[in-house]
Design a protein around this motif. Structure first.
Motif, short mmCIF file in Angstrom:
data_model
loop_
_atom_site.label_atom_id
_atom_site.label_comp_id
_atom_site.label_asym_id
_atom_site.label_seq_id
_atom_site.Cartn_x
_atom_site.Cartn_y
_atom_site.Cartn_z
N ARG A 184 0.81 -1.22 0.00
CA ARG A 184 0.00 0.00 0.00
C ARG A 184 0.85 1.27 0.00
N ALA A 185 2.16 1.13 0.15
CA ALA A 185 3.04 2.30 0.25
C ALA A 185 3.29 2.92 -1.13
N ASP A 186 3.85 4.14 -1.11
CA ASP A 186 4.33 4.75 -2.36
C ASP A 186 5.53 3.97 -2.88
N TRP A 187 5.71 4.00 -4.20
CA TRP A 187 6.80 3.25 -4.82
C TRP A 187 7.86 4.19 -5.38
N THR A 202 3.47 -5.55 -12.29
CA THR A 202 3.10 -6.96 -12.37
C THR A 202 2.96 -7.56 -10.98
N LEU A 203 3.95 -7.29 -10.11
CA LEU A 203 3.89 -7.82 -8.74
C LEU A 203 2.69 -7.28 -7.98
N ALA A 204 2.46 -5.97 -8.10
CA ALA A 204 1.34 -5.37 -7.38
C ALA A 204 0.02 -5.96 -7.85
N ALA A 205 -0.13 -6.15 -9.15
CA ALA A 205 -1.37 -6.72 -9.68
C ALA A 205 -1.59 -8.12 -9.15
N MET A 206 -0.50 -8.89 -9.01
CA MET A 206 -0.63 -10.26 -8.50
C MET A 206 -1.00 -10.26 -7.02
N ASN A 207 -0.77 -9.11 -6.34
CA ASN A 207 -1.16 -8.97 -4.94
C ASN A 207 -2.42 -8.14 -4.78
N PRO A 211 -0.03 -0.10 -7.95
CA PRO A 211 1.07 0.62 -7.29
C PRO A 211 0.97 2.12 -7.49
N GLN A 212 1.28 2.87 -6.44
CA GLN A 212 1.30 4.32 -6.51
C GLN A 212 2.76 4.77 -6.67
N VAL A 213 3.17 5.01 -7.90
CA VAL A 213 4.55 5.43 -8.16
C VAL A 213 4.66 6.92 -7.83
N ALA A 214 5.45 7.21 -6.81
CA ALA A 214 5.56 8.59 -6.34
C ALA A 214 6.92 9.21 -6.64
N HIS A 215 7.97 8.39 -6.72
CA HIS A 215 9.33 8.91 -6.85
C HIS A 215 10.07 8.15 -7.94
N ARG A 216 10.93 8.86 -8.66
CA ARG A 216 11.74 8.25 -9.72
C ARG A 216 13.18 8.74 -9.58
N CYS A 217 14.11 7.81 -9.48
CA CYS A 217 15.52 8.19 -9.43
C CYS A 217 16.36 7.04 -9.97
N GLY A 232 8.91 5.66 0.75
CA GLY A 232 8.35 4.64 -0.11
C GLY A 232 9.12 3.35 -0.05
N VAL A 233 8.74 2.43 -0.94
CA VAL A 233 9.38 1.13 -1.04
C VAL A 233 9.88 0.97 -2.47
N ALA A 234 10.76 -0.02 -2.69
CA ALA A 234 11.36 -0.20 -4.01
C ALA A 234 11.88 -1.62 -4.14
N LEU A 235 12.34 -1.94 -5.33
CA LEU A 235 13.06 -3.20 -5.56
C LEU A 235 14.55 -2.93 -5.48
N LEU A 236 15.27 -3.79 -4.73
CA LEU A 236 16.73 -3.68 -4.61
C LEU A 236 17.34 -5.08 -4.71
N PRO A 237 18.62 -5.16 -5.13
CA PRO A 237 19.27 -6.47 -5.21
C PRO A 237 19.29 -7.17 -3.86
N ALA A 238 18.93 -8.46 -3.87
CA ALA A 238 18.85 -9.21 -2.62
C ALA A 238 20.23 -9.52 -2.05
N ALA A 239 21.24 -9.64 -2.91
CA ALA A 239 22.55 -10.10 -2.46
C ALA A 239 23.48 -8.97 -2.04
N LEU A 240 23.09 -7.73 -2.26
CA LEU A 240 23.97 -6.62 -1.93
C LEU A 240 23.58 -6.02 -0.58
N PRO A 241 24.55 -5.57 0.20
CA PRO A 241 24.23 -4.98 1.51
C PRO A 241 23.48 -3.66 1.35
N VAL A 242 22.60 -3.37 2.29
CA VAL A 242 21.87 -2.10 2.30
C VAL A 242 22.15 -1.38 3.61
N ARG A 243 21.85 -0.11 3.66
CA ARG A 243 22.14 0.69 4.84
C ARG A 243 21.15 0.37 5.96
#
Length: 281
Positions: A184-187, A202-207, A211-217, A232-243
């Protein structure tokens, strides 16, 4: 047709000025001009024309320069066949996305700097659609591009495409966010390429969501900062460390994989520097 003169034309197409060609080839500007005049006489066409104080290629000159890249690569390939111990040499122009440059190209550069110092990489960071445009314009020799399993790319027949690796991606959310709230969050999506937005939709439709796309970078580092800020939320690589402040929620229904490819124009991969780098990749 003298291939040394043809190389001058190809370099003029790449560098844009007689002076730059002269400096690159260790010649005088007048020598470059004279040799190109002889080449024009040999092929029976006007290859360059005045453009203010400089010159530019005519349409015939551009066409011959395009053929010249293939011709010179074939000559080098033939020389390599006759002398298998010859060392590949030349500048290889690469356009690629940031992760592929870090993960694949920089390790290759480390090997080249030790084993094949006559091969020089010229690296440009670009999204796939930009890399393909540069490849078609003969502005680069190699493109490192990607697609997603949920948003597959259709590669044109004019390309030779080699799969490199795949990388699983996760749903990146502010720490403590539960999965149901995430949908339900912004994307946050890419500002320069639409593939990840296609995956998000595609993922949002399956759920059962829109999706509410609010930010682009474009920068993944900036995407992380926006997530930590609660934007918001986003897709990020699963294998890379995040802050700190970000949780990565696995995607399993379905999984999301980024797929990396090395792409060249068909018929070019026999050029020794390109063949070497493709093998190392």
């Amino acid at each position: 047709m003298e291939t040394r003169r043809l190389r001058l034309l190809v370099e003029l197409a790449r560098l844009g000025s007689m002076r730059a060609v002269a400096e690159e080839m260790d010649l005088t500007t007048s020598t470059v001009s004279q040799q190109l005049a002889i080449l024009a006489r040999d092929v029976g066409a006007t290859l360059v024309e005045p453009d203010g104080r400089r010159v530019r290629l005519t349409p015939a000159g551009r066409r011959l320069a395009e053929h010249g890249v293939t011709i010179l690569a074939a000559v080098e390939a033939a020389q390599l066949d006759l002398d298998p111990d010859a060392e590949p040499a030349g500048s290889l122009r690469v356009a690629g996305f940031a992760t592929a440059i870090r993960r694949s190209l920089l390790p290759v550069q480390a090997l080249l700097s030790v084993r094949h110092q006559a091969v020089r990489l010229l690296i440009n960071e670009h999204e796939p659609f930009e890399a393909f445009a540069l490849l078609d314009a003969d502005a680069v020799d190699l493109a490192l591009v990607y697609d997603y399993n949920l948003a597959p790319a259709a590669f044109a027949s004019r390309y030779e495409t080699r799969p490199l690796w795949t990388m699983p991606w996760s749903l990146a959310v502010p720490a403590g966010t539960v999965r149901e709230d995430a949908w339900r969050a912004d994307w946050i999506v890419n500002s320069r390429h639409t593939a990840d937005e296609d995956v998000v939709r595609t993922l949002a439709a399956m759920n059962g969501r829109e999706p509410q796309v609010a930010h682009r970078c474009d920068s993944l580092d900036l995407v992380e900062e926006l997530i930590v800020a609660g934007l918001g939320v986003a897709l990020l690589p699963a294998a890379l460390p995040v802050r700190d402040g970000i949780d990565l929620l696995p995607l399993t229904g379905p999984e999301v994989h980024l797929r990396a490819y090395a792409v060249t124009r068909r018929g070019r991969s026999a050029w020794p520097p390109l063949a070497l780098v493709l093998g190392l990749l």
